[in-house]
Design a protein around this motif. Structure first.
Motif, PDB file in Angstrom:
ATOM      1  N   LYS A  99      37.921  48.790  62.470  1.00  0.00           N
ATOM      2  CA  LYS A  99      37.136  49.212  61.695  1.00  0.00           C
ATOM      3  C   LYS A  99      37.184  48.162  60.373  1.00  0.00           C
ATOM      4  O   LYS A  99      35.805  48.370  58.867  1.00  0.00           O
ATOM      5  CB  LYS A  99      37.401  50.568  61.345  1.00  0.00           C
ATOM      6  CG  LYS A  99      37.922  51.304  62.471  1.00  0.00           C
ATOM      7  CD  LYS A  99      36.469  51.377  63.343  1.00  0.00           C
ATOM      8  CE  LYS A  99      37.182  52.793  64.501  1.00  0.00           C
ATOM      9  NZ  LYS A  99      35.441  52.709  65.491  1.00  0.00           N
ATOM     10  N   GLU A 100      37.606  47.089  59.353  1.00  0.00           N
ATOM     11  CA  GLU A 100      37.833  47.100  58.876  1.00  0.00           C
ATOM     12  C   GLU A 100      38.747  45.939  58.777  1.00  0.00           C
ATOM     13  O   GLU A 100      39.628  45.870  59.899  1.00  0.00           O
ATOM     14  CB  GLU A 100      38.357  47.741  57.205  1.00  0.00           C
ATOM     15  CG  GLU A 100      39.756  48.553  57.444  1.00  0.00           C
ATOM     16  CD  GLU A 100      40.461  48.924  56.315  1.00  0.00           C
ATOM     17  OE1 GLU A 100      39.672  49.182  55.934  1.00  0.00           O
ATOM     18  OE2 GLU A 100      41.328  49.727  56.198  1.00  0.00           O
ATOM     19  N   SER A 101      38.698  45.355  57.945  1.00  0.00           N
ATOM     20  CA  SER A 101      39.893  43.956  57.837  1.00  0.00           C
ATOM     21  C   SER A 101      41.470  44.041  58.000  1.00  0.00           C
ATOM     22  O   SER A 101      41.380  45.047  57.602  1.00  0.00           O
ATOM     23  CB  SER A 101      39.389  43.091  57.006  1.00  0.00           C
ATOM     24  OG  SER A 101      38.428  42.788  55.896  1.00  0.00           O
ATOM     25  N   VAL A 102      41.769  43.092  58.950  1.00  0.00           N
ATOM     26  CA  VAL A 102      43.762  43.385  59.305  1.00  0.00           C
ATOM     27  C   VAL A 102      43.937  41.923  58.952  1.00  0.00           C
ATOM     28  O   VAL A 102      43.301  41.027  59.751  1.00  0.00           O
ATOM     29  CB  VAL A 102      43.475  43.954  60.470  1.00  0.00           C
ATOM     30  CG1 VAL A 102      43.075  44.860  60.457  1.00  0.00           C
ATOM     31  CG2 VAL A 102      43.149  42.448  61.712  1.00  0.00           C
ATOM     32  N   ARG A 103      45.235  42.318  58.591  1.00  0.00           N
ATOM     33  CA  ARG A 103      46.192  41.039  58.968  1.00  0.00           C
ATOM     34  C   ARG A 103      46.956  40.418  60.334  1.00  0.00           C
ATOM     35  O   ARG A 103      46.322  42.190  61.295  1.00  0.00           O
ATOM     36  CB  ARG A 103      47.784  41.442  57.850  1.00  0.00           C
ATOM     37  CG  ARG A 103      48.616  40.031  58.334  1.00  0.00           C
ATOM     38  CD  ARG A 103      49.427  40.392  57.298  1.00  0.00           C
ATOM     39  NE  ARG A 103      50.331  39.589  57.233  1.00  0.00           N
ATOM     40  CZ  ARG A 103      51.252  39.104  56.102  1.00  0.00           C
ATOM     41  NH1 ARG A 103      51.246  39.807  54.773  1.00  0.00           N
ATOM     42  NH2 ARG A 103      52.586  38.253  56.109  1.00  0.00           N
ATOM     43  N   VAL A 104      46.418  39.482  61.066  1.00  0.00           N
ATOM     44  CA  VAL A 104      46.939  39.786  62.201  1.00  0.00           C
ATOM     45  C   VAL A 104      48.083  39.137  62.842  1.00  0.00           C
ATOM     46  O   VAL A 104      48.508  38.284  61.907  1.00  0.00           O
ATOM     47  CB  VAL A 104      45.809  38.235  62.440  1.00  0.00           C
ATOM     48  CG1 VAL A 104      46.075  38.122  64.286  1.00  0.00           C
ATOM     49  CG2 VAL A 104      44.201  38.675  62.271  1.00  0.00           C
ATOM     50  N   GLY A 105      48.238  39.370  63.497  1.00  0.00           N
ATOM     51  CA  GLY A 105      49.970  39.292  64.180  1.00  0.00           C
ATOM     52  C   GLY A 105      49.535  38.671  65.937  1.00  0.00           C
ATOM     53  O   GLY A 105      47.906  38.695  66.130  1.00  0.00           O
TER      54      GLY A 105
END
Length: 392
Positions: A99-105
């Motif tokens: 739904k919004e920006s995320v830190r990617v793992g």
């Protein structure tokens, strides 16, 4: 001072800008083009205006990322990688997951790959770009910024298709939209030019490039938009068909013997301006061509944009401005003039003299009830701002 890298990856390229924060200045920019080919190009432009170009084979995204990091150090833009507080990546479709920006793992990266079927021209190359940066600079936070986030304010009236409801519940079959990162920059800029509260302004934003969409912005939020579950539908585009009757697709498959994947490839890669004109997918080539089909392609493009603007004008009820942005919207006076000429009934009075040149400005007459505005987009800045927000 923080430094944030904004990346926009394609299947054969990626564009980048390195910003300093909090002053939001571009301290380096450029691109890697024709990645995977022998005649690849890598460019870097520094804040002093100097540009350096390398012509050499670049075999994959990771090689391109290595070249970028090497040049940032070589030209003393970055002395230590720890100066880069985050790297932001444009992702077209986040589906129902993001739904919004995320830190990617690793988990988020796999989910972006899995969403590839919703944006086949975009999500996979963009996910590959993230993977390349994760491998080369593993200690720098990677942030995914989604075009679809901006359209989370759509009402079910606008995002649901008129098909059995369980297909939405079970498979997420719905409209998601695109170009949200661009519109999130353009809409507030237009409101500022209009001297209106950005949370009260009503706009119709025409993001017109090789990919093109029209979005109704009501009281500063996405209200309806032309692209659907993927970036294939809506107005005519460079190589994409835009709206197309599924029964016509079925007939095409029966007549040609194509399977569904081959037929969808035709709609994505061989249709639009390219398919109609037979000349090019690039508006600049069509302007110069004297071919009747090239001229027809431009007229069809204008018609489809006007059709959506008219529909959204009816939905919004009140319009403050029609906004032009992206490559065609910012740089093709003929397309803008064609669209504006068809919108006089809305109270838009074109200023054709102002329209002859580009840049952020009004291209309607001062007394025009509905304004027409050019607003050059800045997706990279919005990506960088999201990185700062997420990492903090």
């Amino acid at each position: 001072m923080k430094k944030v890298l904004a990346i926009n990856s394609g299947s054969l390229s990626f564009k980048y800008k390195l910003f300093s924060f909090p002053d939001e200045k571009v301290i380096a920019s450029g691109m890697a083009d024709r990645v995977g080919m022998e005649n690849a190009v890598f460019k870097i432009k520094l804040s002093n205006g100097r540009e350096y170009i390398k012509n050499m084979p670049i075999h994959d995204q990771e090689e391109a990322v290595k070249l970028l990091i090497e040049d940032l150090k070589k030209f003393h833009v970055v002395e230590d990688l720890r100066e880069i507080t985050g790297i932001g990546h444009r992702i077209v479709n986040g589906g129902e997951i993001f739904k919004e920006s995320v830190r990617v793992g690793d988990k988020e990266l796999q989910e972006i790959f899995d969403l590839g079927e919703l944006a086949p021209l975009h999500n996979i190359p963009e996910a590959n770009g993230i993977k390349a940066f994760m491998n080369i600079v593993p200690n720098v936070p990677q942030v995914a910024v989604f075009d679809t986030s901006y359209h989370q304010t759509l009402d079910p009236i606008h995002y649901l298709y008129s098909i059995p409801y369980e297909y939405y519940e079970d498979y997420g079959i719905r409209k998601y939209g695109a170009h949200g990162i661009s519109i999130s920059y353009v809409a507030p800029r237009a409101a500022k030019m209009l001297k209106k509260n950005p949370n009260l302004v009503n706009l119709i934003v025409c993001h017109l490039g090789s990919g093109a969409s029209v979005t109704a912005v009501k009281r500063g939020k996405s209200y309806d938009t032309s692209m659907g579950i993927s970036p294939l539908t809506g107005v005519t585009m460079g190589t994409r068909s835009g709206d197309f009757d599924p029964s016509a697709l079925q007939r095409l498959m029966h007549k040609t013997g194509m399977n569904i994947d081959e037929a969808i490839d035709v709609l994505n890669y061989k249709s639009g301006l390219l398919g109609i004109s037979g000349v090019s997918s690039d508006m600049r080539d069509l302007i110069e061509s004297k071919d009747k089909r090239a001229k027809l392609a431009r007229k069809i493009f204008i018609n489809r944009v006007v059709r959506y603007v008219g529909a959204y004008a009816a939905e919004l009820g009140r319009i403050d401005a029609v906004v032009f942005t992206a490559g065609v919207g910012e740089h093709d006076p003929g397309i803008r003039a064609g669209i504006m000429s068809s919108l006089r009934y809305l109270g838009l009075e074109p200023d054709f003299k102002a329209n002859r040149t580009d840049g952020e400005k009004f291209i309607s007459k001062p007394k025009s009830r509905v304004k027409a505005i050019i607003v050059p987009t800045n997706e990279e800045l919005m990506i960088a701002r999201e990185v700062v927000r997420v990492v903090q």
